[in-house]
Design a protein around this motif. Structure first.
Motif, PDB file in Angstrom:
ATOM      1  N   PRO A 132      16.170   2.346   4.613  1.00 12.35           N
ATOM      2  CA  PRO A 132      14.767   2.217   4.185  1.00 12.35           C
ATOM      3  C   PRO A 132      13.913   3.385   4.670  1.00 12.35           C
ATOM      4  O   PRO A 132      14.342   4.161   5.517  1.00 12.35           O
ATOM      5  N   ASN A 133      12.727   3.482   4.120  1.00 11.47           N
ATOM      6  CA  ASN A 133      11.781   4.497   4.558  1.00 11.47           C
ATOM      7  C   ASN A 133      11.398   4.238   6.017  1.00 11.47           C
ATOM      8  O   ASN A 133      11.369   3.079   6.455  1.00 11.47           O
ATOM      9  N   CYS A 134      11.127   5.308   6.743  1.00 13.56           N
ATOM     10  CA  CYS A 134      10.875   5.181   8.196  1.00 13.56           C
ATOM     11  C   CYS A 134       9.723   4.224   8.486  1.00 13.56           C
ATOM     12  O   CYS A 134       9.823   3.367   9.381  1.00 13.56           O
ATOM     13  N   SER A 135       8.636   4.316   7.696  1.00  5.05           N
ATOM     14  CA  SER A 135       7.489   3.439   8.008  1.00  5.05           C
ATOM     15  C   SER A 135       7.822   1.975   7.700  1.00  5.05           C
ATOM     16  O   SER A 135       7.305   1.069   8.356  1.00  5.05           O
ATOM     17  N   TYR A 160       0.033   5.544  10.702  1.00  2.91           N
ATOM     18  CA  TYR A 160      -0.435   6.808  11.283  1.00  2.91           C
ATOM     19  C   TYR A 160       0.840   7.621  11.482  1.00  2.91           C
ATOM     20  O   TYR A 160       1.566   7.413  12.450  1.00  2.91           O
ATOM     21  N   GLN A 161       1.158   8.488  10.493  1.00  2.00           N
ATOM     22  CA  GLN A 161       2.503   9.066  10.391  1.00  2.00           C
ATOM     23  C   GLN A 161       2.591  10.508  10.873  1.00  2.00           C
ATOM     24  O   GLN A 161       1.772  11.358  10.538  1.00  2.00           O
ATOM     25  N   ALA A 162       3.642  10.749  11.651  1.00  2.00           N
ATOM     26  CA  ALA A 162       3.827  12.033  12.338  1.00  2.00           C
ATOM     27  C   ALA A 162       4.312  13.135  11.404  1.00  2.00           C
ATOM     28  O   ALA A 162       4.818  12.888  10.313  1.00  2.00           O
ATOM     29  N   SER A 164       6.930  14.891  11.699  1.00  2.00           N
ATOM     30  CA  SER A 164       8.391  14.896  11.484  1.00  2.00           C
ATOM     31  C   SER A 164       8.767  14.242  10.160  1.00  2.00           C
ATOM     32  O   SER A 164       9.772  14.590   9.537  1.00  2.00           O
ATOM     33  N   GLY A 165       7.936  13.340   9.686  1.00  2.00           N
ATOM     34  CA  GLY A 165       8.227  12.694   8.395  1.00  2.00           C
ATOM     35  C   GLY A 165       8.221  13.694   7.253  1.00  2.00           C
ATOM     36  O   GLY A 165       8.791  13.440   6.193  1.00  2.00           O
ATOM     37  N   ALA A 166       7.584  14.830   7.475  1.00  2.00           N
ATOM     38  CA  ALA A 166       7.558  15.863   6.427  1.00  2.00           C
ATOM     39  C   ALA A 166       8.550  16.981   6.752  1.00  2.00           C
ATOM     40  O   ALA A 166       8.589  17.997   6.065  1.00  2.00           O
ATOM     41  N   GLY A 167       9.338  16.778   7.811  1.00  2.00           N
ATOM     42  CA  GLY A 167      10.415  17.719   8.118  1.00  2.00           C
ATOM     43  C   GLY A 167      10.107  18.664   9.273  1.00  2.00           C
ATOM     44  O   GLY A 167       8.960  18.760   9.745  1.00  2.00           O
ATOM     45  N   SER A 202      -4.941  11.329   3.945  1.00  2.00           N
ATOM     46  CA  SER A 202      -4.098  10.368   3.229  1.00  2.00           C
ATOM     47  C   SER A 202      -2.707  10.974   3.056  1.00  2.00           C
ATOM     48  O   SER A 202      -2.571  12.176   2.808  1.00  2.00           O
ATOM     49  N   HIS A 203      -1.662  10.145   3.200  1.00  2.00           N
ATOM     50  CA  HIS A 203      -0.290  10.651   3.162  1.00  2.00           C
ATOM     51  C   HIS A 203      -0.107  11.601   1.988  1.00  2.00           C
ATOM     52  O   HIS A 203      -0.620  11.372   0.889  1.00  2.00           O
ATOM     53  N   ASN A 204       0.668  12.672   2.223  1.00  2.00           N
ATOM     54  CA  ASN A 204       0.790  13.759   1.257  1.00  2.00           C
ATOM     55  C   ASN A 204       1.675  13.435   0.052  1.00  2.00           C
ATOM     56  O   ASN A 204       1.878  14.292  -0.794  1.00  2.00           O
ATOM     57  N   GLU A 214       2.886   7.213  -3.007  1.00  2.00           N
ATOM     58  CA  GLU A 214       4.291   6.751  -3.042  1.00  2.00           C
ATOM     59  C   GLU A 214       4.689   6.106  -1.713  1.00  2.00           C
ATOM     60  O   GLU A 214       5.412   5.118  -1.686  1.00  2.00           O
ATOM     61  N   GLU A 215       4.199   6.652  -0.632  1.00  2.00           N
ATOM     62  CA  GLU A 215       4.552   6.125   0.696  1.00  2.00           C
ATOM     63  C   GLU A 215       4.062   4.681   0.823  1.00  2.00           C
ATOM     64  O   GLU A 215       4.775   3.807   1.336  1.00  2.00           O
ATOM     65  N   GLU A 216       2.879   4.410   0.340  1.00  2.00           N
ATOM     66  CA  GLU A 216       2.299   3.066   0.444  1.00  2.00           C
ATOM     67  C   GLU A 216       3.079   2.067  -0.416  1.00  2.00           C
ATOM     68  O   GLU A 216       3.401   0.957   0.021  1.00  2.00           O
ATOM     69  N   VAL A 239      -1.376   7.207   6.359  1.00  2.00           N
ATOM     70  CA  VAL A 239      -2.148   8.397   6.745  1.00  2.00           C
ATOM     71  C   VAL A 239      -1.267   9.345   7.557  1.00  2.00           C
ATOM     72  O   VAL A 239      -0.461   8.901   8.378  1.00  2.00           O
ATOM     73  N   ARG A 240      -1.405  10.642   7.292  1.00  2.00           N
ATOM     74  CA  ARG A 240      -0.682  11.659   8.066  1.00  2.00           C
ATOM     75  C   ARG A 240      -1.594  12.075   9.229  1.00  2.00           C
ATOM     76  O   ARG A 240      -2.758  12.420   9.008  1.00  2.00           O
ATOM     77  N   VAL A 241      -1.054  12.002  10.450  1.00  2.00           N
ATOM     78  CA  VAL A 241      -1.876  12.336  11.629  1.00  2.00           C
ATOM     79  C   VAL A 241      -1.216  13.468  12.422  1.00  2.00           C
ATOM     80  O   VAL A 241      -0.008  13.665  12.313  1.00  2.00           O
ATOM     81  N   ALA A 246       6.237  10.483  16.314  1.00  2.00           N
ATOM     82  CA  ALA A 246       6.168   9.013  16.421  1.00  2.00           C
ATOM     83  C   ALA A 246       5.205   8.485  15.354  1.00  2.00           C
ATOM     84  O   ALA A 246       4.058   8.926  15.263  1.00  2.00           O
ATOM     85  N   HIS A 247       5.726   7.555  14.564  1.00  2.00           N
ATOM     86  CA  HIS A 247       4.849   6.869  13.609  1.00  2.00           C
ATOM     87  C   HIS A 247       4.239   5.649  14.322  1.00  2.00           C
ATOM     88  O   HIS A 247       4.927   4.975  15.102  1.00  2.00           O
ATOM     89  N   ALA A 248       2.967   5.415  14.043  1.00  2.37           N
ATOM     90  CA  ALA A 248       2.305   4.217  14.584  1.00  2.37           C
ATOM     91  C   ALA A 248       1.773   3.403  13.407  1.00  2.37           C
ATOM     92  O   ALA A 248       1.467   3.955  12.343  1.00  2.37           O
ATOM     93  N   ASP A 303       9.981   5.989  16.834  1.00  2.00           N
ATOM     94  CA  ASP A 303      10.400   7.376  16.660  1.00  2.00           C
ATOM     95  C   ASP A 303      10.851   7.530  15.207  1.00  2.00           C
ATOM     96  O   ASP A 303      11.872   6.985  14.801  1.00  2.00           O
ATOM     97  N   GLN A 304      10.082   8.339  14.443  1.00  4.25           N
ATOM     98  CA  GLN A 304      10.337   8.418  13.004  1.00  4.25           C
ATOM     99  C   GLN A 304      11.713   8.999  12.690  1.00  4.25           C
ATOM    100  O   GLN A 304      12.377   8.582  11.745  1.00  4.25           O
ATOM    101  N   ILE A 305      12.162   9.955  13.499  1.00  7.73           N
ATOM    102  CA  ILE A 305      13.456  10.593  13.190  1.00  7.73           C
ATOM    103  C   ILE A 305      14.617   9.729  13.694  1.00  7.73           C
ATOM    104  O   ILE A 305      15.677   9.664  13.076  1.00  7.73           O
TER     105      ILE A 305
HETATM  106  C1  2RA Z   1       7.091  10.557   5.749  1.00  4.67           C
HETATM  107  N1  2RA Z   1       8.366   8.507   5.480  1.00  4.67           N
HETATM  108  O1  2RA Z   1       6.860  10.222   6.892  1.00  4.67           O
HETATM  109  C2  2RA Z   1       8.094   9.804   4.891  1.00  4.67           C
HETATM  110  C3  2RA Z   1       9.330  10.573   4.638  1.00  4.67           C
HETATM  111  N2  2RA Z   1      10.124  10.706   5.781  1.00  4.67           N
HETATM  112  O2  2RA Z   1       6.527  11.512   5.204  1.00  4.67           O
END
Ligand code: 2RA
Length: 321
Positions: A132-135, A160-162, A164-167, A202-204, A214-216, A239-241, A246-248, A303-305
């Motif tokens: 599944p998706n990390c969040s 509140y996404q880190a 690392s989710g974008a690489g 807002s998430h990219n 798409e993330e939502e 949201v990208r923070v 670490a995703h919260a 930890d998102q990764i």
């Molecule tokens: C993100 N969950 O954090 C997505 C893809 N890893 O951007």
């Protein structure tokens, strides 16, 4: 002894974490192939004291592979995942390519192991299992034990996404921008085309016709599939923070039957893979906007990764043994 492995996308952030988790958990494999794009092929990798040369991913990469861990983007999974399955490989795919496909198990081992019942290595039969998706993973690790005790009717999630989710490149750019901004220089904005340091947005991911990104919608759809409940009402704001990895998530739950916060705390304390840091000012609390004990607010981080991608996938691989 043990299965033959392949790691697809081995030079990426999740690919590297696959190796770290395989080592930490002493995963019993007899051989491992390091696979990546033509651009990354030829690189040397040291793993468990042995030197490996990264090989280019091709149609013939899976002839003798029992389990393949994929994290190289959806298009690579779509092109090579089914090929690997045809060769008898069991694919654990970290991309979103097959998550919602009928018949593809979408698995968080602590949450819905039954979804991959009967899939094992050594039966000469390939399969594809989606990570599944990390969040979603981070959310459901906490929400599911409560849901199992008192059915959740509605879940509202704010993430509140880190970076690392974008690489890995996004993590590097966040660090670079932070220096630039502090030095009063214009920030280098290649990954998100906007300032990321000291900023949130807002998430990219792409915005869909219904206004969600798409993330939502991944959180909405994947929760329903993993809980096997098409009626549960889920809504999310992602949201990208400016945080490294670490995703919260703030999670509001509405239950069918009352669930008081002390009972919720006990359930979460016993839940696998969770650590409760309940300092009373931020964590498990009765939702005062709802009658009685029908609502609960919790705040979770992960930890998102690691658990958000690599650890979850390796745990799935362990269940194949
Ligand atoms: C993100 N969950 O954090 C997505 C893809 N890893 O951007």
């Amino acid at each position: 002894t043990g299965p033959s492995l392949a790691v697809v996308g081995v030079t990426g952030a999740v690919g590297q974490e696959f190796l770290s988790v395989l080592q930490d958990r002493d995963f019993p494999f007899r051989s491992i192939k390091m696979l990546a794009s033509k651009r990354s092929a030829g690189q040397n990798l040291n793993f468990l004291g042995q030197n490996y040369v990264v090989e280019e991913l091709t149609r013939d990469s899976f002839d003798d592979v029992d389990i393949a861990l994929f994290s190289a983007g959806g298009s690579i999974s779509k092109e090579f995942g089914p090929l690997a399955v045809e060769r008898g490989t069991i694919v654990v795919d970290n991309s979103s390519a097959f998550r919602m496909q009928e018949g593809v198990p979408l698995v968080v081992p602590e949450v819905n192991p039954e979804a991959m019942e009967g899939i094992k290595v050594g039966r000469g039969k390939g399969a594809l299992i989606a990570n599944p998706n990390c969040s979603t993973i981070i959310c459901l690790m906490a929400a599911t034990p409560l849901h199992r005790h008192s059915k959740v009717l509605r879940m509202v999630v704010s993430t509140y996404q880190a970076a690392s989710g974008a690489g890995a490149a996004a993590m590097r750019e966040l660090e670079q921008q932070t220096h630039e901004v502090l030095e009063g220089k214009p920030p280098t904005c290649k990954i998100f085309q906007r300032q990321y340091a000291f900023n949130l947005f807002s998430h990219n991911s792409a915005v869909l016709p219904n206004g969600y990104n798409e993330e939502e919608m991944k959180l909405v759809k994947e929760t329903r599939k993993i809980w096997n409940d098409t009626n549960v009402k889920v809504t999310a704001t992602c949201v990208r923070v400016p945080v490294m990895r670490a995703h919260a998530e703030s999670i509001n739950l509405q239950f069918e039957n009352p669930l008081d916060e002390d009972t919720a705390r006990d359930i979460l304390k016993k839940a696998p893979g969770l650590v409760i840091i309940d300092d009373r000012t931020s964590n498990i609390r009765r939702d005062v906007s709802q009658e009685g004990n029908y609502g609960l607010d919790i705040f979770v981080c992960g930890d998102q990764i690691r658990k958000g991608a690599a650890l979850n996938a390796v745990q799935i691989a362990e269940m194949l043994l």
